[in-house]
Design an enzyme around this catalytic site. Structure first.
Site, short mmCIF file in Angstrom:
data_model
loop_
_atom_site.label_atom_id
_atom_site.label_comp_id
_atom_site.label_asym_id
_atom_site.label_seq_id
_atom_site.Cartn_x
_atom_site.Cartn_y
_atom_site.Cartn_z
CE LYS A 20 -26.63 33.18 15.86
NZ LYS A 20 -27.46 34.22 16.50
CD GLN A 31 -26.51 37.61 17.70
OE1 GLN A 31 -26.98 36.91 16.82
NE2 GLN A 31 -26.24 37.14 18.91
CG ASP A 65 -33.16 34.62 16.42
OD1 ASP A 65 -32.51 33.58 16.63
OD2 ASP A 65 -32.64 35.74 16.29
N1 GUN Z 1 -28.38 36.91 21.52
C1 GUN Z 1 -28.18 35.85 22.34
N2 GUN Z 1 -28.76 34.74 21.82
C2 GUN Z 1 -29.35 35.12 20.67
C3 GUN Z 1 -30.09 34.41 19.69
O1 GUN Z 1 -30.38 33.22 19.78
N3 GUN Z 1 -30.51 35.16 18.63
C4 GUN Z 1 -30.27 36.49 18.52
N4 GUN Z 1 -30.75 37.12 17.46
N5 GUN Z 1 -29.57 37.16 19.41
C5 GUN Z 1 -29.12 36.48 20.48
#
Ligand code: GUN
Length: 293
Positions: free
Chosen positions: A52, A96, A119
């Site tokens: 990211k 995350q 998100d």
């Molecule tokens: N863990 C698995 N997929 C995601 C996501 O799209 N965002 C976040 N923050 N954590 C995740």
């Protein structure tokens, strides 16, 4: 059989965003800035967050990575979230997941200002999505919509079967596919661990979306001829022939299922790369104040 190339589609979307960022910079506007909070050292999470941050650099966004040991307290996290909520430089941020067991994930998500929740996990954004109001859409379902759209796959009146009901993928996906905008207008069935006779349901699917994290769950006898199959699974399985010691396996038995499909996503290179592109899309929308004004 046609491959739905998520890697290429993600690159296209990121190129589009990079061009917009260049135009914003030229006009002296605010450069989008994404912050990411990462707790602990889980291999998958570290890779996702690093990707990211790299994507931000590539397309010209500002970014910050905030790391904590998995011994971090809930209070420390909540303090940092409050700080990011009030930091005008930061347009959007993510925490995350998953978080260590001693931290209440719901409480952490609810502490994020919905306007910065790129998100799309905050109940305000989930509710707005369900109500059809402008909202940040969660990245994985939004990426799947982009794939369907950019490959011009018909969804109206089709039977879409979603396997898995997580908050991150299955549940929002089922809602979005039922909406009265394209890609949507589908009749939706959602299956989960208590579904009786899973093959009966998956065999009805014109569009089958699988997000459970069980490698090879969907076999060829469970798929209708001509179906569109979207595989969200990315489980690490041991592979001694790889330098990393593992490879990613999807929830679909690709080798045998592919020949029955009209379209199918590979793993890796299918849905995964799109989640990054959609997070960047949400961050750009945050910087442009497109969702909440
Ligand atoms: N863990 C698995 N997929 C995601 C996501 O799209 N965002 C976040 N923050 N954590 C995740």
């Amino acid at each position: 059989m046609n491959l739905l190339d998520g890697k290429k589609t993600s690159e296209t979307i990121q190129d589009e965003i990079a061009a917009e960022v260049a135009a914003i910079k030229e006009k002296g506007g605010k450069v989008p800035h994404l912050a990411a909070i990462l707790v602990g050292n889980d291999g998958g999470s570290v890779t996702y967050v690093n990707n990211k941050v790299l994507a931000c650099e590539r397309i010209g966004f500002g970014s910050s990575l905030i790391r904590y040991e998995d011994t971090v307290t809930e209070e420390e996290l909540l303090t940092k979230i409050n700080e990011l909520n009030n930091d005008n430089e930061v347009d959007g941020f993510i925490v995350q997941l998953p978080l260590p067991k001693h931290i209440n994930t719901e409480k952490v998500i609810e502490a994020i200002n919905p306007k910065k929740d790129v998100d799309g996990f905050h109940p305000t954004n989930v509710g707005r999505m369900v109500a059809g109001l402008p909202a940040y859409l969660p990245a994985t379902p939004a990426g799947i919509l982009q794939l369907l759209k950019r490959y011009e796959i018909e969804t109206k009146g089709k039977h879409c079967v979603v396997v898995g009901r997580s908050n991150i993928v299955g549940t929002p996906m089922s809602i979005l596919m039922s909406k009265c905008t394209y890609p949507g207008e589908a009749t939706v069935t959602i299956c989960h661990r208590n579904t009786v006779n899973l093959p009966f349901h998956t065999l009805q699917a014109d569009i089958l979306i699988v997000a459970v994290g069980k490698p090879g769950l969907i076999t060829a006898d469970m798929v209708k001829e001509g179906a569109v199959v979207i595989d969200v699974g990315t489980t690490r399985v041991p592979d001694a022939t790889r330098k990393s010691g593992f490879r990613l396996r999807g929830d679909v038995d690709f080798e045998n299922v592919a020949e029955k499909c009209s379209y199918i996503t590979p793993v890796p290179g299918g849905v995964g790369p799109l989640t990054i592109a959609m997070l960047m899309t949400n961050t750009l929308r945050a910087a442009k104040k497109e969702v909440y004004g």
